[in-house]
Design a protein around this motif. Structure first.
Motif, PDB file in Angstrom:
ATOM      1  N   UNK A 124     -20.287   0.478   2.965  1.00 31.67           N
ATOM      2  CA  UNK A 124     -20.857   1.823   3.064  1.00 31.67           C
ATOM      3  C   UNK A 124     -22.041   1.764   4.027  1.00 31.67           C
ATOM      4  N   UNK A 125     -22.094   2.728   4.934  1.00 30.16           N
ATOM      5  CA  UNK A 125     -23.178   2.770   5.911  1.00 30.16           C
ATOM      6  C   UNK A 125     -22.827   2.081   7.224  1.00 30.16           C
ATOM      7  N   UNK A 126     -21.880   1.161   7.192  1.00 30.90           N
ATOM      8  CA  UNK A 126     -21.432   0.505   8.429  1.00 30.90           C
ATOM      9  C   UNK A 126     -20.062   1.021   8.857  1.00 30.90           C
ATOM     10  N   UNK A 127     -19.174   1.179   7.871  1.00 26.83           N
ATOM     11  CA  UNK A 127     -17.814   1.627   8.156  1.00 26.83           C
ATOM     12  C   UNK A 127     -17.654   3.065   7.662  1.00 26.83           C
ATOM     13  N   UNK A 128     -16.804   3.824   8.351  1.00 27.78           N
ATOM     14  CA  UNK A 128     -16.563   5.213   7.980  1.00 27.78           C
ATOM     15  C   UNK A 128     -15.141   5.317   7.430  1.00 27.78           C
ATOM     16  N   UNK A 129     -15.034   5.799   6.162  1.00 27.58           N
ATOM     17  CA  UNK A 129     -13.735   5.876   5.510  1.00 27.58           C
ATOM     18  C   UNK A 129     -13.748   6.952   4.445  1.00 27.58           C
ATOM     19  N   UNK A 130     -12.549   7.393   4.063  1.00 29.69           N
ATOM     20  CA  UNK A 130     -12.420   8.357   2.977  1.00 29.69           C
ATOM     21  C   UNK A 130     -11.674   7.681   1.829  1.00 29.69           C
ATOM     22  N   UNK A 131     -11.955   8.170   0.630  1.00 28.99           N
ATOM     23  CA  UNK A 131     -11.333   7.613  -0.575  1.00 28.99           C
ATOM     24  C   UNK A 131     -10.653   8.748  -1.327  1.00 28.99           C
ATOM     25  N   UNK A 132      -9.387   8.546  -1.676  1.00 27.18           N
ATOM     26  CA  UNK A 132      -8.636   9.503  -2.504  1.00 27.18           C
ATOM     27  C   UNK A 132      -8.328   8.823  -3.824  1.00 27.18           C
ATOM     28  N   UNK A 133      -8.502   9.533  -4.935  1.00 28.23           N
ATOM     29  CA  UNK A 133      -8.233   8.912  -6.237  1.00 28.23           C
ATOM     30  C   UNK A 133      -6.765   8.535  -6.365  1.00 28.23           C
ATOM     31  N   UNK A 134      -6.480   7.572  -7.245  1.00 27.96           N
ATOM     32  CA  UNK A 134      -5.073   7.202  -7.447  1.00 27.96           C
ATOM     33  C   UNK A 134      -4.312   8.373  -8.051  1.00 27.96           C
ATOM     34  N   UNK A 135      -2.988   8.396  -7.861  1.00 29.61           N
ATOM     35  CA  UNK A 135      -2.204   9.500  -8.424  1.00 29.61           C
ATOM     36  C   UNK A 135      -2.272   9.492  -9.949  1.00 29.61           C
ATOM     37  N   UNK A 136      -2.072  10.670 -10.531  1.00 31.81           N
ATOM     38  CA  UNK A 136      -2.069  10.791 -11.992  1.00 31.81           C
ATOM     39  C   UNK A 136      -0.924   9.970 -12.577  1.00 31.81           C
ATOM     40  N   UNK A 137      -1.162   9.428 -13.751  1.00 31.96           N
ATOM     41  CA  UNK A 137      -0.140   8.649 -14.449  1.00 31.96           C
ATOM     42  C   UNK A 137       0.150   9.304 -15.790  1.00 31.96           C
ATOM     43  N   UNK A 138       1.414   9.313 -16.146  1.00 37.56           N
ATOM     44  CA  UNK A 138       1.792   9.796 -17.476  1.00 37.56           C
ATOM     45  C   UNK A 138       1.903   8.582 -18.392  1.00 37.56           C
ATOM     46  N   UNK A 139       1.180   8.612 -19.473  1.00 38.58           N
ATOM     47  CA  UNK A 139       1.235   7.532 -20.447  1.00 38.58           C
ATOM     48  C   UNK A 139       1.779   8.081 -21.758  1.00 38.58           C
ATOM     49  N   UNK A 140       2.662   7.337 -22.364  1.00 32.66           N
ATOM     50  CA  UNK A 140       3.138   7.669 -23.705  1.00 32.66           C
ATOM     51  C   UNK A 140       2.577   6.606 -24.627  1.00 32.66           C
ATOM     52  N   UNK A 141       1.835   7.047 -25.600  1.00 32.52           N
ATOM     53  CA  UNK A 141       1.243   6.133 -26.560  1.00 32.52           C
ATOM     54  C   UNK A 141       1.973   6.295 -27.885  1.00 32.52           C
ATOM     55  N   UNK A 142       2.484   5.209 -28.399  1.00 39.23           N
ATOM     56  CA  UNK A 142       3.202   5.236 -29.662  1.00 39.23           C
ATOM     57  C   UNK A 142       2.339   4.612 -30.742  1.00 39.23           C
ATOM     58  N   UNK A 143       2.314   5.239 -31.877  1.00 36.83           N
ATOM     59  CA  UNK A 143       1.542   4.690 -32.984  1.00 36.83           C
ATOM     60  C   UNK A 143       2.210   5.087 -34.288  1.00 36.83           C
TER      61      UNK A 143
END
Length: 170
Positions: free
Chosen positions: A65-84
């Motif tokens: 940061x401050x030396x290189x110029x870049x953009x960041x996009x969040x990771x795609x949404x994930x569907x999680x199935x939790x079994x309990x």
């Protein structure tokens, strides 16, 4: 270079592992720089704030940061199935004179026998959301969530359902 822990924690929360990186321009003196427009996946942010990226072209190189110029996009949404396991507790209406103070717990086979009633109860919980508006309907039970903001920001929606394994029914 030193970076404050709060700032480092903020960066790691805002830009989780798996975020996509697009390079605008490399400002560092790397003898073999990554070309502008290149994309990659964030692997981690180290303790001095360097973004280590697995570039799509197979290279691995950190960005500062401050030396290189870049953009960041969040990771795609994930569907999680939790079994309990499902535990069903109930109270007994004592001769129509009121509910007992003692909670009883159903066995797995008793709960399986009540599956249609349990599923209908969950559906009625979801039905009130239909009248609440499209945003609440999309968020499901998260529309009612009043816990920490860090969880609320990460969980887009929460829908509950019940499935009973056939081994429990027989």
């Amino acid at each position: 270079m030193s970076i404050q822990k709060e700032w480092l924690d903020f960066l790691r929360e805002q830009y989780p592992v798996g975020s996509r990186i697009k390079l605008r321009e490399m400002g560092s003196d790397d003898p073999c720089p990554i070309q502008p427009g290149a994309t990659g996946t964030l692997q981690y942010i180290d303790d001095v704030g360097t973004f280590f990226v697995a570039w799509d072209n197979g290279r691995g190189l950190g960005l500062v940061i401050g030396q290189d110029s870049f953009t960041v996009s969040p990771p795609p949404l994930q569907a999680l199935k939790l079994y309990m396991p499902l535990t069903v507790g109930y109270y007994v209406n004592e001769d129509g004179c009121g509910w007992s103070d003692e909670e009883y717990t159903m066995s797995a086979s008793e709960a399986a026998g009540c599956a249609p009633q349990i599923i209908n109860a969950l559906r009625s919980e979801h039905r009130w959301l239909e009248n609440a508006g499209p945003e609440e309907m999309e968020r499901g039970l998260m529309a009612c969530f009043d816990g920490p903001d860090s969880v609320d920001q990460k969980v887009q929606s929460w829908m509950s359902s019940v499935s009973i394994p056939t081994s429990v029914i027989s």
